[in-house]
Design an enzyme around this catalytic site. Sequence first.
Site, mmCIF file in Angstrom:
data_model
loop_
_atom_site.group_PDB
_atom_site.id
_atom_site.type_symbol
_atom_site.label_atom_id
_atom_site.label_comp_id
_atom_site.label_asym_id
_atom_site.label_seq_id
_atom_site.Cartn_x
_atom_site.Cartn_y
_atom_site.Cartn_z
ATOM 1 N N LYS A 10 -6.189 -0.055 0.292
ATOM 2 C CA LYS A 10 -7.309 0.235 0.522
ATOM 3 C C LYS A 10 -8.300 -1.396 0.649
ATOM 4 C CE LYS A 10 -9.222 4.325 -1.416
ATOM 5 N NZ LYS A 10 -9.887 4.965 0.341
ATOM 6 N N ARG B 260 -12.141 3.430 -7.254
ATOM 7 C CA ARG B 260 -11.382 4.387 -6.451
ATOM 8 C C ARG B 260 -9.141 4.082 -6.614
ATOM 9 N NH1 ARG B 260 -12.927 8.055 -1.967
ATOM 10 N NH2 ARG B 260 -15.625 7.273 -1.604
ATOM 11 N N GLY C 166 -3.541 11.293 -2.726
ATOM 12 C CA GLY C 166 -4.128 12.768 -3.919
ATOM 13 C C GLY C 166 -3.193 12.398 -5.258
ATOM 14 N N MET D 100 -3.637 9.828 -7.426
ATOM 15 C CA MET D 100 -4.263 9.027 -8.024
ATOM 16 C C MET D 100 -5.181 9.246 -8.638
ATOM 17 S SD MET D 100 -2.430 5.153 -8.396
ATOM 18 C CE MET D 100 -2.468 5.107 -6.790
ATOM 19 N N ARG E 34 -6.351 2.372 7.498
ATOM 20 C CA ARG E 34 -4.878 2.460 7.529
ATOM 21 C C ARG E 34 -3.705 2.799 8.271
ATOM 22 N NH1 ARG E 34 -4.825 6.485 1.952
ATOM 23 N NH2 ARG E 34 -5.246 8.988 3.112
ATOM 24 N N HIS F 111 29.764 17.207 -4.428
ATOM 25 C CA HIS F 111 30.704 17.905 -3.362
ATOM 26 C C HIS F 111 29.972 18.547 -2.295
ATOM 27 C CE1 HIS F 111 33.120 20.464 -1.277
ATOM 28 N NE2 HIS F 111 33.945 19.931 -0.927
ATOM 29 N N SER G 246 37.557 -2.276 5.012
ATOM 30 C CA SER G 246 36.089 -0.783 4.683
ATOM 31 C C SER G 246 35.862 -0.402 3.115
ATOM 32 C CB SER G 246 37.393 0.355 5.582
ATOM 33 O OG SER G 246 36.180 1.424 5.216
ATOM 34 N N CYS H 236 31.735 2.395 4.307
ATOM 35 C CA CYS H 236 32.307 3.930 5.206
ATOM 36 C C CYS H 236 31.956 5.086 4.002
ATOM 37 C CB CYS H 236 32.959 4.686 5.502
ATOM 38 S SG CYS H 236 34.812 4.300 4.087
ATOM 39 N N TYR I 36 30.097 -3.444 10.976
ATOM 40 C CA TYR I 36 29.876 -1.957 10.762
ATOM 41 C C TYR I 36 29.305 -1.413 10.036
ATOM 42 C CZ TYR I 36 34.753 -0.276 9.746
ATOM 43 O OH TYR I 36 35.422 0.316 8.730
#
Length: 888
Positions: A26, A96, A105, A107, A352, A468, A777, A844, A864
């Site tokens: 802000k 503020r 909303g 604070m 913003r 799980h 992996s 993975c 990857y």
Amino acid sequence: MTKWVYTFGGGRAEGRASDYERLGGKGANLAEMCTLGLPVPPGLTIVADACDNYYKNGRKLPEALKGEVAAGLLQMEAITGRRFGDTSKPLLISVRSGARVSMPGMMDTVLNLGLNDQTVQALGHDAGDARFAWDSYRRFIQMYADVVMGLDHEVFEEILEDEKAHLGHALDTDLSAVEWQHVVSRYKAVIEEELGEAFPQDPEVQLWRAVGAVFASWMSARAVTYRLLHNIPETWGTAVNIQAMVFGNLGNTSATGVAFTRNPSSGENELYGEFLVNAQGEDVVAGIRTPQSITEAGRIASGLERPSMEKLMPEAFAEFRHICRQLEAHYRDMQDLEFTVERGTLWMLQTRSGKRTTKAALRIAVDMVADGVITEDEAVSRIDPASLDQLLHPTIDPRVNREVIGSGLPASPGAATGAIVFTAEEAVEAEAEGRKVILVRVETSPEDIHGMHAAEGVLTTRGGMTSHAAVVARGMGIPCVVGAGTMRLDTRNERLMGIGITLQRGDVITIDGSSGQVLKGEVAMIQPELSGDFGRIMGWADRSRRMTVRTNADTPADARAARSFGAEGIGLCRTEHMFFEGDRIQVMREMILAESEEGRRVALAKLLPMQRSDFTHLFTIMHGLPVTIRLLDPPLHEFLPKSDEEIAEVAAAMGMGAALLRQRVDALHEFNPMLGHRGCRLAISHPEIVEMQARAIFEAAIDAARETGAAVVPEIMVPLVGLRSELDYVKARIDEVAASVIGEAGMRIDYLVGTMIELPRAALRAHVIAEAAEFFSFGTNDLTQTTFGMSRDDAAAFIPTYQRKGIIEHDPFISLDFDGVGELIRIAAERGRQTRADMKLGICGEHGGDPASIHFCETIGLDYVSCSPFRVPIARLAAAQAAIKARG
């Protein structure tokens, strides 16, 4: 010396938008609007560093701050021609919060600060409206008493309603100045009665207590919860903005409103917003009056009769529209704006980057690229990867009324409705009959997989985000809520107790896997649609990223789904998951419980064609793309029969007595099965298992290659290796089978043998293990468990406490622990490639679908990432953003 205060106003500002880390979003944007020459009420920003200082010093503000604020107030007074606390022309201010990122909303805010029994008279005289002055005073007292003094606002609402009823008024606007003055006196009296202190009359006291309250709200329960949900570090703190008040409640030529430069729901390039005539900002938020549309087109589309701002205040509207275009062009993004019109004069209070739906975000990004405003890489970088879940799963229509009966953790996104069932078998039966059900369990086990697959969604009363149920549901792409501690499952009587309700089997519920809510009954859904904008953004992402994205897939359905989402191979096929359905678990149990190698081989002979068929399907679907298959890695307890009925069934199949089988099951009991007889340890103890799986892999590779005409290069992963000698032993068995199958088929097969790095020892000895392994992996689920020494299934009981108390920022099972687990991955990657320069490296674990973890993978050069099918688009986008960031 630390500079605690930055001023803005009169067309000048000490800060800029780039200073958002110090000034908060802000404050930084208020400063930026000032430098652009926009009409911004003057003010000052107390930097976010002061918030950290406040907590480190026992909730005391730094001494130098008061002098800097006083200097800033003098500048505000010079610009406005008013003085703070003056009894003729008083300067009123707002106080503020302003965090680095928007926390709407969460604070606290105080408006109209500086009013007291004297300045209220001066305000009324100066404005020529005594009613406005006393209304503003009562608003200030109510807000200040709530935020700063801790007296609930409902106390004041009761007084107001009582006064209106006594006077016969329907609306707040019906009260006169004298009547408001009486309300103020009652407000002050209740404060003294309830709190034992008078409402403060000194504006200086009001100011510094309000500043302290805003800093204190950074650690309020709602703010802490919001930060945990959105991964916002506690150390960032909040700035505080002190700004001259402008009033939208000074009659019918005044107004206040909120707007977006584009439609935040659809992304359409149109001004979108609402305003209220003769109102202050909190009136818009409170919803006590129906707002009016800013534009005439919006008024017509919404069917409202009351005039738009465009018609009612044409001059202010024209200026506002021009500012909207200017700000969007300046920030090169859709803006969310707050404004006030005070007696015809427009004031800008905030800008913003606007929050938007994923659908809107995609359209806005694509449109801005088409208009030459941003580049393709910038468009890719602006989409939150996690938000793509909104496009891939059904979601609850935001217009419906939610009757929440319970809540838990949002484990797998999307929403589902169905009748309650309490067992996997019931879910399967229901699917066969065409009925939609929600599987409700205390917690799921691998034996529930067939029921999870049959159900529309899964609800458990225990478990965490990596339990799980959570892991499997995400892999299946079905909604799941876990750890619903507000609900209780009575399995004996087959009842589910929620908030104010008891449900039986067959009662209909809806679960929202994106919010963690459980709702009563059926609710309207919005079905997913992958629009052209989605495809265009993903195409740009694929061109930008370096890492490939694979999927964790154990079934043909998983593999097909993943390919449709753009997966470039399978990074993890967990073969143990293939044995839980149908008759397979019985054969698996026969193999595990066999007392001799001969008995195991009999069972393995039954499993071989099943495995071969599974692998053939996966190789065919992937059509030449890499497929990594992990050898059997179950903690054995997951397969062992537990109930008397299961024991009897397996005993009959094996031709032995139930009592004898029970003894065998007891003999296989492990105190800590996750660190027990599993992975390569099982393969070394029973090499016949490896031989069966290797034969199934190689025979399937030949069958698929002949069918598709695309060469198949299987990647065989040996799990839980900690010693090179373990890998040598298992690899030798694999190579023997490969040679045998190649000889039988007369067809050469290229293949790789590697390992999953999931133990700290393996990471530290990676240079030695790499002498035998052709790829690594990283199994980050178990690597996190073994590094931290804690179970992912049990950690949910204390990880949230750790986060609330600031011990850790993130759950390490959801987002990778860079300093510990990440360092082990880095070491293993570096040492592995020292030995084998062309070594393929991937990840993975569940972290393969986490954007922050994917960024880490890019920094250390992994080849990857692999994730569950429905997270493939998220990983593709996150990998592109990581590559774009790395290129600078």
